[in-house]
Design a protein around this motif. Structure first.
Motif, PDB file in Angstrom:
ATOM      1  N   SER A  40       0.818  -1.220   0.000  1.00 12.05           N
ATOM      2  CA  SER A  40       0.000   0.000   0.000  1.00 12.05           C
ATOM      3  C   SER A  40       0.848   1.265   0.000  1.00 12.05           C
ATOM      4  O   SER A  40       0.424   2.298  -0.532  1.00 12.05           O
ATOM      5  N   ILE A  41       2.054   1.224   0.582  1.00  8.27           N
ATOM      6  CA  ILE A  41       2.898   2.418   0.628  1.00  8.27           C
ATOM      7  C   ILE A  41       3.894   2.471  -0.525  1.00  8.27           C
ATOM      8  O   ILE A  41       4.666   3.423  -0.635  1.00  8.27           O
ATOM      9  N   GLY A  42       3.907   1.451  -1.363  1.00  8.83           N
ATOM     10  CA  GLY A  42       4.797   1.450  -2.518  1.00  8.83           C
ATOM     11  C   GLY A  42       6.127   0.771  -2.298  1.00  8.83           C
ATOM     12  O   GLY A  42       6.944   0.718  -3.222  1.00  8.83           O
ATOM     13  N   LEU A  43       6.384   0.253  -1.094  1.00  9.78           N
ATOM     14  CA  LEU A  43       7.636  -0.472  -0.874  1.00  9.78           C
ATOM     15  C   LEU A  43       7.665  -1.730  -1.733  1.00  9.78           C
ATOM     16  O   LEU A  43       8.701  -2.084  -2.304  1.00  9.78           O
ATOM     17  N   GLY A  44       6.545  -2.397  -1.835  1.00  8.80           N
ATOM     18  CA  GLY A  44       6.409  -3.499  -2.775  1.00  8.80           C
ATOM     19  C   GLY A  44       5.780  -2.997  -4.055  1.00  8.80           C
ATOM     20  O   GLY A  44       4.760  -2.302  -4.018  1.00  8.80           O
ATOM     21  N   THR A  45       6.388  -3.305  -5.195  1.00  5.21           N
ATOM     22  CA  THR A  45       5.796  -2.900  -6.467  1.00  5.21           C
ATOM     23  C   THR A  45       4.785  -3.933  -6.956  1.00  5.21           C
ATOM     24  O   THR A  45       3.842  -3.580  -7.682  1.00  5.21           O
ATOM     25  N   HIS A  46       4.982  -5.187  -6.594  1.00  7.63           N
ATOM     26  CA  HIS A  46       4.100  -6.255  -7.024  1.00  7.63           C
ATOM     27  C   HIS A  46       3.915  -7.242  -5.869  1.00  7.63           C
ATOM     28  O   HIS A  46       4.892  -7.602  -5.200  1.00  7.63           O
ATOM     29  N   ALA A  47       2.681  -7.684  -5.649  1.00 10.24           N
ATOM     30  CA  ALA A  47       2.387  -8.756  -4.701  1.00 10.24           C
ATOM     31  C   ALA A  47       2.012  -9.983  -5.522  1.00 10.24           C
ATOM     32  O   ALA A  47       0.895 -10.077  -6.044  1.00 10.24           O
ATOM     33  N   LEU A  48       2.956 -10.928  -5.656  1.00 15.20           N
ATOM     34  CA  LEU A  48       2.797 -12.036  -6.594  1.00 15.20           C
ATOM     35  C   LEU A  48       3.177 -13.361  -5.954  1.00 15.20           C
ATOM     36  O   LEU A  48       4.002 -13.412  -5.038  1.00 15.20           O
ATOM     37  N   ASP A  49       2.577 -14.446  -6.463  1.00 16.48           N
ATOM     38  CA  ASP A  49       3.051 -15.768  -6.095  1.00 16.48           C
ATOM     39  C   ASP A  49       4.172 -16.171  -7.060  1.00 16.48           C
ATOM     40  O   ASP A  49       4.548 -15.401  -7.944  1.00 16.48           O
ATOM     41  N   GLN A  50       4.706 -17.380  -6.901  1.00 20.49           N
ATOM     42  CA  GLN A  50       5.879 -17.763  -7.675  1.00 20.49           C
ATOM     43  C   GLN A  50       5.591 -17.816  -9.171  1.00 20.49           C
ATOM     44  O   GLN A  50       6.392 -17.350  -9.987  1.00 20.49           O
ATOM     45  N   SER A  51       4.450 -18.385  -9.562  1.00 21.89           N
ATOM     46  CA  SER A  51       4.154 -18.474 -10.998  1.00 21.89           C
ATOM     47  C   SER A  51       3.974 -17.093 -11.609  1.00 21.89           C
ATOM     48  O   SER A  51       4.399 -16.842 -12.751  1.00 21.89           O
ATOM     49  N   GLU A  52       3.373 -16.176 -10.866  1.00 20.30           N
ATOM     50  CA  GLU A  52       3.203 -14.813 -11.360  1.00 20.30           C
ATOM     51  C   GLU A  52       4.545 -14.090 -11.444  1.00 20.30           C
ATOM     52  O   GLU A  52       4.775 -13.293 -12.369  1.00 20.30           O
ATOM     53  N   THR A  53       5.430 -14.385 -10.502  1.00 24.32           N
ATOM     54  CA  THR A  53       6.770 -13.807 -10.548  1.00 24.32           C
ATOM     55  C   THR A  53       7.534 -14.301 -11.773  1.00 24.32           C
ATOM     56  O   THR A  53       8.200 -13.532 -12.473  1.00 24.32           O
ATOM     57  N   ASP A  54       7.426 -15.598 -12.045  1.00 25.28           N
ATOM     58  CA  ASP A  54       8.068 -16.152 -13.239  1.00 25.28           C
ATOM     59  C   ASP A  54       7.539 -15.481 -14.508  1.00 25.28           C
ATOM     60  O   ASP A  54       8.305 -15.204 -15.450  1.00 25.28           O
ATOM     61  N   ALA A  55       6.232 -15.205 -14.539  1.00 23.55           N
ATOM     62  CA  ALA A  55       5.637 -14.554 -15.703  1.00 23.55           C
ATOM     63  C   ALA A  55       6.158 -13.129 -15.862  1.00 23.55           C
ATOM     64  O   ALA A  55       6.409 -12.663 -16.985  1.00 23.55           O
ATOM     65  N   LEU A  56       6.351 -12.425 -14.740  1.00 22.33           N
ATOM     66  CA  LEU A  56       6.892 -11.067 -14.795  1.00 22.33           C
ATOM     67  C   LEU A  56       8.325 -11.086 -15.303  1.00 22.33           C
ATOM     68  O   LEU A  56       8.717 -10.244 -16.137  1.00 22.33           O
ATOM     69  N   ILE A  57       9.126 -12.036 -14.836  1.00 25.45           N
ATOM     70  CA  ILE A  57      10.502 -12.153 -15.309  1.00 25.45           C
ATOM     71  C   ILE A  57      10.522 -12.442 -16.805  1.00 25.45           C
ATOM     72  O   ILE A  57      11.328 -11.876 -17.556  1.00 25.45           O
ATOM     73  N   ALA A  58       9.618 -13.303 -17.258  1.00 28.09           N
ATOM     74  CA  ALA A  58       9.542 -13.608 -18.692  1.00 28.09           C
ATOM     75  C   ALA A  58       9.170 -12.371 -19.493  1.00 28.09           C
ATOM     76  O   ALA A  58       9.726 -12.120 -20.582  1.00 28.09           O
ATOM     77  N   GLU A  59       8.245 -11.570 -18.978  1.00 25.61           N
ATOM     78  CA  GLU A  59       7.845 -10.333 -19.668  1.00 25.61           C
ATOM     79  C   GLU A  59       9.012  -9.366 -19.775  1.00 25.61           C
ATOM     80  O   GLU A  59       9.268  -8.775 -20.838  1.00 25.61           O
ATOM     81  N   LEU A  60       9.749  -9.197 -18.681  1.00 24.80           N
ATOM     82  CA  LEU A  60      10.906  -8.307 -18.692  1.00 24.80           C
ATOM     83  C   LEU A  60      11.998  -8.831 -19.623  1.00 24.80           C
ATOM     84  O   LEU A  60      12.660  -8.053 -20.321  1.00 24.80           O
TER      85      LEU A  60
END
Length: 250
Positions: free
Chosen positions: A181-201
């Motif tokens: 909520s304060i922006g310290l975390g940019t994304h709240a993701l589980d492992q599969s969603e994190t893998d998808a973000l890495i693939a996108e980047l």
């Protein structure tokens, strides 16, 4: 993904290094028995690997922690009491690491699960992407413990100076929802969603050169980084004098 796939583990020990695709490297803090707390050996390994990423083809550097925690801050050997010189050396080394990550000519990502405390929270805070899992918890106790504010200015650039001041001065614990909520975390993701973000980047970064990443950083930052090491030295000096005065009074 169009990038050449790799899966080569390059390093074990305090930091495990893995190239998962061309230009995509992971650094995994690898001392789960001590909650990945930063020993001198781990700090040296991180400095070496992050510095190396400046000179090779790395475009995305992902930091994570082995086991249940990201990083529980500084490792303190219960069998020995560090002197003031040890504190200075450690603080300068960590500040150098934070500056390397903050100013990197590549994209940085911290994947945080469990505790990210002190220097561990500061390492996460300087990364471009701060992916927080369900168990993520942050705390910045360094100022209360040692009077040292290593990553506070960069933390304040993320959450705002008033919020950063309140969190640091009161040593507040931040759970996943609060961090997001304060922006310290940019994304709240589980492992599969994190893998998808890495693939996108990974796909996006194929078309961007490292100098362009550095130029974008320069355009978006406040430009006060050169003062951080002197601020750390001043903080440590004050804390050391107070400690010595207290010892003389006993």
């Amino acid at each position: 993904m169009a990038t050449e796939q790799q899966d080569s583990s390059k390093t074990t020990g305090p930091v495990a290094v893995q190239d998962i695709a061309t230009g995509i490297r992971t650094l995994r803090l690898n001392m789960p028995g001590q909650a990945n707390a930063l020993s001198p050996e781990m700090i040296a390994a991180l400095l070496r690997e992050v510095s190396l990423a400046y000179t090779d083809e790395t475009k995305l550097l992902v930091l994570s922690g082995e086991g249940k925690n990201f990083c529980a801050g500084l490792f303190r050997d219960p069998k020995s009491e560090p002197d003031a010189g040890d504190h200075v050396t450690t603080a300068v080394s960590i500040e150098s690491l934070l500056q390397l990550l903050w100013n990197a000519p590549f994209v940085t990502m911290a994947v945080v699960g469990g505790a990210a405390v002190g220097a561990g929270a500061e390492i996460a805070a300087v990364c471009d992407y701060r992916v927080i899992g369900e168990t993520a918890k942050f705390a910045f106790p360094g100022y209360r413990l040692l009077g040292v504010s290593l990553g506070t200015r960069r933390f304040a650039e993320i959450v705002g100076p008033e919020k950063a001041f309140d969190i640091v001065i009161n040593n507040r614990r931040l759970d996943r929802d609060t961090a997001k909520s304060i922006g310290l975390g940019t994304h709240a993701l589980d492992q599969s969603e994190t893998d998808a973000l890495i693939a996108e980047l990974t796909e996006s970064l194929q078309h961007i050169e490292k100098p362009s990443i550095a130029h974008l950083r320069d355009a978006l930052r406040s430009g006060n980084g050169e003062r951080d090491l002197s601020r750390v030295a001043a903080s440590i000096g004050t804390a050391t004098r107070e400690s010595r005065n207290a010892q003389k009074g006993n």
